[in-house]
Design a protein around this motif. Structure first.
Motif, PDB file in Angstrom:
ATOM      1  N   ARG A  77       0.816  -1.210   0.000  1.00  0.00           N
ATOM      2  CA  ARG A  77       0.000   0.000   0.000  1.00  0.00           C
ATOM      3  C   ARG A  77       0.853   1.265   0.000  1.00  0.00           C
ATOM      4  NH1 ARG A  77      -2.398  -1.278   4.145  1.00  0.00           N
ATOM      5  NH2 ARG A  77      -1.399  -0.020   5.748  1.00  0.00           N
ATOM      6  N   ARG A  78       1.963   1.225   0.714  1.00  0.00           N
ATOM      7  CA  ARG A  78       2.734   2.448   0.981  1.00  0.00           C
ATOM      8  C   ARG A  78       3.713   2.801  -0.138  1.00  0.00           C
ATOM      9  NH1 ARG A  78       3.421   7.020   2.420  1.00  0.00           N
ATOM     10  NH2 ARG A  78       4.405   7.727   4.356  1.00  0.00           N
ATOM     11  N   MET A  79       4.331   1.821  -0.750  1.00  0.00           N
ATOM     12  CA  MET A  79       5.373   2.115  -1.739  1.00  0.00           C
ATOM     13  C   MET A  79       4.877   2.986  -2.898  1.00  0.00           C
ATOM     14  SD  MET A  79       8.543   1.366  -1.447  1.00  0.00           S
ATOM     15  CE  MET A  79       9.331   0.959   0.094  1.00  0.00           C
ATOM     16  N   PRO A  80       3.710   2.703  -3.474  1.00  0.00           N
ATOM     17  CA  PRO A  80       3.254   3.584  -4.559  1.00  0.00           C
ATOM     18  C   PRO A  80       3.045   5.031  -4.122  1.00  0.00           C
ATOM     19  CG  PRO A  80       2.036   1.515  -4.573  1.00  0.00           C
ATOM     20  CD  PRO A  80       2.826   1.536  -3.304  1.00  0.00           C
ATOM     21  N   GLU A  81       2.752   5.230  -2.842  1.00  0.00           N
ATOM     22  CA  GLU A  81       2.517   6.582  -2.341  1.00  0.00           C
ATOM     23  C   GLU A  81       3.791   7.412  -2.294  1.00  0.00           C
ATOM     24  OE1 GLU A  81      -1.210   5.348   0.640  1.00  0.00           O
ATOM     25  OE2 GLU A  81       0.733   5.944   1.470  1.00  0.00           O
ATOM     26  N   VAL A  82       4.962   6.774  -2.280  1.00  0.00           N
ATOM     27  CA  VAL A  82       6.234   7.498  -2.201  1.00  0.00           C
ATOM     28  C   VAL A  82       7.067   7.270  -3.463  1.00  0.00           C
ATOM     29  CG1 VAL A  82       6.313   7.530   0.320  1.00  0.00           C
ATOM     30  CG2 VAL A  82       7.300   5.574  -0.910  1.00  0.00           C
ATOM     31  N   ASP A  83       6.393   6.891  -4.550  1.00  0.00           N
ATOM     32  CA  ASP A  83       7.072   6.622  -5.832  1.00  0.00           C
ATOM     33  C   ASP A  83       8.108   5.517  -5.696  1.00  0.00           C
ATOM     34  OD1 ASP A  83       5.619   8.588  -7.214  1.00  0.00           O
ATOM     35  OD2 ASP A  83       7.000  10.149  -6.537  1.00  0.00           O
ATOM     36  N   GLY A  84       7.801   4.551  -4.848  1.00  0.00           N
ATOM     37  CA  GLY A  84       8.684   3.405  -4.685  1.00  0.00           C
ATOM     38  C   GLY A  84       8.185   2.213  -5.484  1.00  0.00           C
ATOM     39  N   VAL A  85       8.910   1.112  -5.358  1.00  0.00           N
ATOM     40  CA  VAL A  85       8.576  -0.116  -6.075  1.00  0.00           C
ATOM     41  C   VAL A  85       8.282  -1.213  -5.069  1.00  0.00           C
ATOM     42  CG1 VAL A  85       9.437  -1.929  -7.611  1.00  0.00           C
ATOM     43  CG2 VAL A  85       9.974   0.471  -8.081  1.00  0.00           C
ATOM     44  N   PHE A  86       7.109  -1.819  -5.186  1.00  0.00           N
ATOM     45  CA  PHE A  86       6.751  -3.009  -4.409  1.00  0.00           C
ATOM     46  C   PHE A  86       6.503  -4.142  -5.383  1.00  0.00           C
ATOM     47  CE2 PHE A  86       3.484  -5.988  -3.192  1.00  0.00           C
ATOM     48  CZ  PHE A  86       3.930  -6.446  -1.970  1.00  0.00           C
ATOM     49  N   LEU A  87       7.053  -5.309  -5.055  1.00  0.00           N
ATOM     50  CA  LEU A  87       6.779  -6.490  -5.861  1.00  0.00           C
ATOM     51  C   LEU A  87       6.678  -7.698  -4.956  1.00  0.00           C
ATOM     52  CD1 LEU A  87       6.364  -7.665  -8.667  1.00  0.00           C
ATOM     53  CD2 LEU A  87       8.829  -8.022  -8.820  1.00  0.00           C
ATOM     54  N   GLN A  88       5.509  -8.348  -4.988  1.00  0.00           N
ATOM     55  CA  GLN A  88       5.388  -9.618  -4.273  1.00  0.00           C
ATOM     56  C   GLN A  88       5.950 -10.704  -5.170  1.00  0.00           C
ATOM     57  OE1 GLN A  88       1.709 -10.714  -2.203  1.00  0.00           O
ATOM     58  NE2 GLN A  88       1.953 -12.790  -3.011  1.00  0.00           N
ATOM     59  N   SER A  89       6.977 -11.365  -4.680  1.00  0.00           N
ATOM     60  CA  SER A  89       7.640 -12.403  -5.455  1.00  0.00           C
ATOM     61  C   SER A  89       6.868 -13.713  -5.363  1.00  0.00           C
ATOM     62  CB  SER A  89       9.059 -12.601  -4.930  1.00  0.00           C
ATOM     63  OG  SER A  89       9.012 -12.958  -3.557  1.00  0.00           O
ATOM     64  N   GLU A  90       7.270 -14.668  -6.177  1.00  0.00           N
ATOM     65  CA  GLU A  90       6.622 -15.983  -6.144  1.00  0.00           C
ATOM     66  C   GLU A  90       7.146 -16.867  -5.025  1.00  0.00           C
ATOM     67  OE1 GLU A  90       9.784 -16.320  -9.484  1.00  0.00           O
ATOM     68  OE2 GLU A  90       8.624 -14.791  -8.438  1.00  0.00           O
ATOM     69  N   SER A  91       8.245 -16.449  -4.382  1.00  0.00           N
ATOM     70  CA  SER A  91       8.813 -17.199  -3.268  1.00  0.00           C
ATOM     71  C   SER A  91       9.854 -16.338  -2.585  1.00  0.00           C
ATOM     72  CB  SER A  91       9.472 -18.502  -3.752  1.00  0.00           C
ATOM     73  OG  SER A  91      10.655 -18.209  -4.490  1.00  0.00           O
ATOM     74  N   GLU A  92      10.322 -16.794  -1.417  1.00  0.00           N
ATOM     75  CA  GLU A  92      11.409 -16.085  -0.725  1.00  0.00           C
ATOM     76  C   GLU A  92      12.719 -16.182  -1.493  1.00  0.00           C
ATOM     77  OE1 GLU A  92       8.415 -17.192   2.474  1.00  0.00           O
ATOM     78  OE2 GLU A  92       9.315 -18.201   0.740  1.00  0.00           O
ATOM     79  N   VAL A  93      12.919 -17.275  -2.217  1.00  0.00           N
ATOM     80  CA  VAL A  93      14.125 -17.403  -3.042  1.00  0.00           C
ATOM     81  C   VAL A  93      14.143 -16.311  -4.103  1.00  0.00           C
ATOM     82  CG1 VAL A  93      15.371 -18.887  -4.652  1.00  0.00           C
ATOM     83  CG2 VAL A  93      14.312 -19.891  -2.624  1.00  0.00           C
ATOM     84  N   ALA A  94      13.005 -16.093  -4.737  1.00  0.00           N
ATOM     85  CA  ALA A  94      12.920 -15.022  -5.739  1.00  0.00           C
ATOM     86  C   ALA A  94      13.109 -13.657  -5.094  1.00  0.00           C
ATOM     87  CB  ALA A  94      11.580 -15.106  -6.452  1.00  0.00           C
ATOM     88  N   ALA A  95      12.505 -13.465  -3.913  1.00  0.00           N
ATOM     89  CA  ALA A  95      12.587 -12.161  -3.255  1.00  0.00           C
ATOM     90  C   ALA A  95      14.022 -11.762  -2.969  1.00  0.00           C
ATOM     91  CB  ALA A  95      11.779 -12.183  -1.955  1.00  0.00           C
ATOM     92  N   VAL A  96      14.811 -12.683  -2.416  1.00  0.00           N
ATOM     93  CA  VAL A  96      16.181 -12.317  -2.051  1.00  0.00           C
ATOM     94  C   VAL A  96      17.019 -12.037  -3.292  1.00  0.00           C
ATOM     95  CG1 VAL A  96      17.166 -14.661  -1.976  1.00  0.00           C
ATOM     96  CG2 VAL A  96      18.083 -12.868  -0.483  1.00  0.00           C
ATOM     97  N   ASN A  97      16.735 -12.713  -4.396  1.00  0.00           N
ATOM     98  CA  ASN A  97      17.498 -12.434  -5.608  1.00  0.00           C
ATOM     99  C   ASN A  97      17.069 -11.137  -6.263  1.00  0.00           C
ATOM    100  OD1 ASN A  97      19.484 -14.730  -6.287  1.00  0.00           O
ATOM    101  ND2 ASN A  97      17.668 -15.812  -5.597  1.00  0.00           N
ATOM    102  N   MET A  98      15.811 -10.737  -6.067  1.00  0.00           N
ATOM    103  CA  MET A  98      15.403  -9.398  -6.486  1.00  0.00           C
ATOM    104  C   MET A  98      16.113  -8.336  -5.661  1.00  0.00           C
ATOM    105  SD  MET A  98      11.314  -9.997  -6.962  1.00  0.00           S
ATOM    106  CE  MET A  98      10.664 -11.142  -8.172  1.00  0.00           C
ATOM    107  N   VAL A  99      16.232  -8.583  -4.353  1.00  0.00           N
ATOM    108  CA  VAL A  99      16.984  -7.678  -3.489  1.00  0.00           C
ATOM    109  C   VAL A  99      18.430  -7.578  -3.965  1.00  0.00           C
ATOM    110  CG1 VAL A  99      17.900  -7.359  -1.153  1.00  0.00           C
ATOM    111  CG2 VAL A  99      15.506  -8.020  -1.473  1.00  0.00           C
TER     112      VAL A  99
END
Length: 352
Positions: A42-64
């Motif tokens: 909810r918050r990231m779009p309000e500050v011109d940030g990027v939010f992405l829900q990954s398909e798994s924690e493995v994907a999330a850490v590699n996006m990081v």
């Protein structure tokens, strides 16, 4: 005077991250930290940030990992099983000398365990849960306000030393509500300039290279040696801890995070009954305050470590005091939280 706002712990930490300049968040929902991910969605779009829900924690850490290469403030949050899945990526981020912030809201384990609070991820967080020689800076807040206050510190330390930083909380801290005062927003233009190494386009200059890989063992050893020089600097400059009533104490209680906060109540109860006990609460779990705890323990009759685990930080406490006094342990596991009354009874039993 700044206004206090009643906020749930997960949401408070998320808002603090936004105010600390985080504009890139990648994560996957897992109890008891799901509110963190929901808040960022909810918050990231309000500050011109990027939010992405990954398909798994493995994907999330590699996006990081990929986003951290750009030098912008990036983070993820998860809970124990999810952080286990991230370990390979954490090692890569550390090896590539990249700044990133992780929040682990610990739950009972091992395995799937349950969704109740625990502190059984201490070894994983402080000893390096992935492969290779690396460290995370690990910060353990004892209240929601402290978690809010430490969030900007976490990002600043990550930037200053180009290392991943862990905020180690637990299910109790994530789910409780308390009044907090939020800091002002950092000025994004004043955040560290990473133009000397970040991947932001190579127009007019030689391309930068970000990697943890070198097939030549001599060069790889040189990379590791340089990284460990940074770790030594962190050890000398970034120790954090809190003490209460240690000056005249006969006994010392040691606990971190919300368990350290609970021990504060034990100290008050004991003092009212004439038992001279003090509290030592590590805030930085890595680097651990070995020398400071050793000094605090001088002249005490014994030390008791209390954890929501079968005993992990107790090993670092024993290393700190170097056999100068007995070190006892009391813990509950599986999501059970020691109460002030039962810890006090254990203290009385040990005193005899």
């Amino acid at each position: 005077m700044a206004e206090k706002i009643m906020v749930k712990g997960n949401e408070a930490m998320a808002e603090a991250a936004v105010r600390a300049g985080c504009r890139l968040y990648f994560g996957y929902p897992i109890t008891p930290q799901s509110e963190f991910t929901e808040y960022m969605a909810r918050r990231m779009p309000e500050v011109d940030g990027v939010f992405l829900q990954s398909e798994s924690e493995v994907a999330a850490v590699n996006m990081v990992y990929g986003a951290a290469c750009t030098g912008h403030r990036v983070m993820t949050s998860t809970s124990s099983p999810g952080f286990s899945l991230m370990q390979e990526g954490v090692s890569y981020i550390a090896g590539a000398k990249l700044p990133a912030v992780f929040v682990n809201v610990v739950r009972g384990g091992p395995g799937l365990g349950d969704i109740q609070p625990a502190q059984s991820d201490y070894f994983q967080s402080t000893k390096g849960g992935g492969h290779g020689d690396y460290h995370l800076i690990v910060l353990a807040p004892g209240s929601i306000q402290e978690a809010v206050d430490l969030m900007e510190t976490a990002f600043r330390l990550a930037d200053n030393y180009r290392v991943p930083v862990m905020m180690l909380a637990d299910g109790m801290l994530g789910q409780m509500m308390e009044p907090v005062v939020f800091p002002e927003f950092v000025k994004l233009e004043e955040i560290n300039d990473h133009s000397s190494w970040a991947l932001r386009g190579a127009d007019g200059r030689e391309p930068h290279k970000v990697t943890s890989f070198d097939i030549d063992p001599v060069r790889l050893e040189e990379m590791n040696t340089e990284t460990h020089k940074v770790y030594e600097k962190i050890r000398s400059k970034e120790i954090r801890f809190e003490t209460h009533d240690l000056e005249d104490a006969d006994y010392i209680l040691v606990g971190y995070g919300t368990m350290g906060r609970i021990l504060g109540s034990v100290v008050k109860t004991a003092r009212k009954q004439g038992i001279k006990v003090g509290l030592f609460r590590p805030v930085s779990l890595w680097p651990f305050p070995y020398d400071e705890l050793k000094k605090a323990a001088r002249g005490k009759k014994f030390c008791t470590v209390v954890e929501m685990s079968t005993g992990q930080m107790v090993e670092d406490v024993r290393l700190s005091v170097e056999g100068s006094l007995p070190v006892h342990f009391y813990g509950r596991t599986g999501g059970m939280v020691p109460t002030p009354d039962e810890v006090f009874r254990e203290l009385v039993r040990l005193i005899g």
